[in-house]
Write a protein that holds these residues in place. Sequence first.
Motif, PDB file in Angstrom:
ATOM      1  N   VAL A 543      -1.828  -4.251   7.362  1.00 27.19           N
ATOM      2  CA  VAL A 543      -1.351  -3.655   5.914  1.00 27.19           C
ATOM      3  C   VAL A 543      -0.597  -2.049   6.081  1.00 27.19           C
ATOM      4  N   LEU A 547       0.724   2.401   2.099  1.00 30.55           N
ATOM      5  CA  LEU A 547       0.057   1.953   0.814  1.00 30.55           C
ATOM      6  C   LEU A 547      -1.390   2.726   0.984  1.00 30.55           C
ATOM      7  N   ARG A 548      -1.994   2.822   1.799  1.00 27.43           N
ATOM      8  CA  ARG A 548      -3.265   3.710   2.075  1.00 27.43           C
ATOM      9  C   ARG A 548      -3.061   5.236   1.834  1.00 27.43           C
ATOM     10  N   ILE A 565      -6.617  -2.069  -2.450  1.00 28.69           N
ATOM     11  CA  ILE A 565      -5.390  -2.184  -1.736  1.00 28.69           C
ATOM     12  C   ILE A 565      -5.389  -3.255  -0.456  1.00 28.69           C
ATOM     13  N   VAL A 566      -6.245  -2.617   0.380  1.00 29.34           N
ATOM     14  CA  VAL A 566      -6.469  -3.395   1.716  1.00 29.34           C
ATOM     15  C   VAL A 566      -6.707  -4.632   1.720  1.00 29.34           C
ATOM     16  N   THR A 569      -4.264  -7.220  -0.137  1.00 31.06           N
ATOM     17  CA  THR A 569      -2.917  -7.467   0.560  1.00 31.06           C
ATOM     18  C   THR A 569      -3.195  -8.380   1.818  1.00 31.06           C
ATOM     19  N   ALA A 570      -4.459  -8.108   2.643  1.00 29.40           N
ATOM     20  CA  ALA A 570      -4.568  -9.075   3.738  1.00 29.40           C
ATOM     21  C   ALA A 570      -5.479 -10.082   3.455  1.00 29.40           C
ATOM     22  N   SER A 657       1.628 -16.506   5.218  1.00 30.18           N
ATOM     23  CA  SER A 657       1.141 -14.769   5.108  1.00 30.18           C
ATOM     24  C   SER A 657       2.226 -14.183   5.859  1.00 30.18           C
ATOM     25  N   SER A 660       5.387 -13.681   4.009  1.00 30.99           N
ATOM     26  CA  SER A 660       4.943 -12.696   2.779  1.00 30.99           C
ATOM     27  C   SER A 660       5.132 -11.351   3.694  1.00 30.99           C
TER      28      SER A 660
END
Length: 660
Positions: A543, A547-548, A565-566, A569-570, A657, A660
């Motif tokens: 990730v 973003l964090r 978020i984390v 996303t994962a 994944s 992506s």
Amino acid sequence: MESSTVPAPSTDAADRLRAALARTKTGSWLDPWVKGGLTALAGLIFVLLAYFLIKLLDESRPVFAAYGVWDYVSKVDWLPSQNTYGAGALVAGTLITSAVALVIGVPVAVATALFVTELAPARFRGWISGTIELLAAVPSVVYGLWGFLFLAPRLKGAEQWFADTFSFIPFVGGDVSAANYFITGLVLAIMIIPIVSSISREVMATVPQDHKEAALALGATRWEMIRTAVLPYSRAGIVGGSMLGLGRALGETIAVAILIGGATAGVGDSLFSAGSTLASVIALEFQEATSDPEHRAALIGAGLLLFAVTLVINAIARAYITRSESRLERAQRAALRAAEAGPQGIKARRRILPRVELATSLAARKRVDRIARGTVGALTVLAMLPLALLLAFLVIRGGGALSWDFFTTDPTGAAGTVSNVNRFLGGDAATAASTDIGGIRSAIVGSLEVVGIAAAVVVPIGIAVAVYLVEYGEGKRFASFVRYLVDVMTGVPSVVFGLFVYISLVVSQVGGGPFAGWKASVALGLLMLPIVINSSLPVLRLVPASLREAALALGVPRWKVILKIVLPTALPGLITGALLAVARAAGETAPIIFTAGVATALAGDPNGPLNTLPAQIYADVTASSSQQHDRAWGAALTLVVLILLLSLVARLAQRRSRIS
């Protein structure tokens, strides 16, 4: 002047995200609580392993007190009927079968890794590696069944010829037993190929491309490039992967119990004699040991010895893998310095470039290249052959057993009529004719129930521990310690976990009865936990940190960053890891037979005994009835198809994944 119009971006998604991340009055004070909770979950792994070790030491203490540690390990007679417990023959059997597995399996696994990374066309590489990895999805009880009923009878003639021809070699000559050390080691070799090949492939893929190109530019053939650039650079990683394969072979239980013959009076006379291993004797004797405290302590001591040996092997493997990673980092730093230095860096760079020997003639070198590449390709085909044979034989033998009744009736056993109380569906008691051995309905339902309970509890805990290690534990000693404990859990044989749950929950009858489905879920959960954590760690680290940081810069609490978020996303990678853990647990047999008990009827109560597919296959294959053997093939085909489908879904999700 021509004007251009830019479409206004839709603000709906941004508004929703902004609203979700909006700081609230209660947001900040939750951060330390979330951090504390995740830290406590990580600390539970230490508590669990400490209790695990203390329990094994305490339960095995009577046998060590009676015989002494040295006598227990060095004496070679294991005769429970005479109250004689010497684990030397079991240790020898474990080492012999594991050595055979390494000698046969490692060259084949390394060849497949070389073929996939260096020789195969790009469009076939994913297909070949995926096929090899499917070998890991086949349950061990199916390997044992296939080896006992298909492989061993067909190889007995070749084994006898080898024993007669090379009888001058120590530990080779003599009569060949149907079940022996060699056939056990051969099946173990097939089982460790995916592990060794996967790690070797990952290590070989990290060899710097300029090393290979430099060798080819100096006139090396493809094989010379592999020999001088790829293999030396990957040596430490290959050794580490081989040691992990050795750990897998040491701890294998059910396949070995079916194949090795069960002889415990001393070490066999030759490679083709029957014998026993530490894991197999635990699986075969634990039922008769329930009423004999000394016998039970001796078996627990065997489990403790197996755990210690596996722990040492895995520690050595991790050290080699760490050394390989350090070597890669040093090479990358050297390459970066050489690139920054320009022409002056060339001289320093020569020290790390491969040296190609061009002493022989070009024709001889090309001949060696063709032979070597052909051998590597042939070994790759040989590695995929067992999967094709196993699937084909399962379809031929098990396909005939499949029918509607096979999936909708319960096993009745071969001994006679067994009462079938349909508690799960609320039906009435039913009886079956003695000649009808029934189907596998209760086994399928029981497997889904046991694995489902384990996954529901363990997957959230495993992801939470991984979140702690990535989000809060980077650079901290406690997190490094927890990471080491997770590696230790990864190397614990499944039979030892089953034994631990047996002496902790079954013997003490926690929950009101000895055997129960939820106790099998606990044993499977212990196996799944390190898999979930290890598969979640790299996904969470992927990730993007930006973003964090962006969210934290806006004042969003850390727990909300993780939650909004984390984790989203994962999510595809986390699902993949969970599915792989479920696939591994669904095929396990040893922890099930220690904890779930014996039940043929459909029973949905997890507080009572439950039937499962691996346990049903194991019971049928060890019976003398041909009808039960046919049912074992049908159940094995069903189990393999279910696990292969689960593994394929996980691989596809993993690929999606990555894209992506």
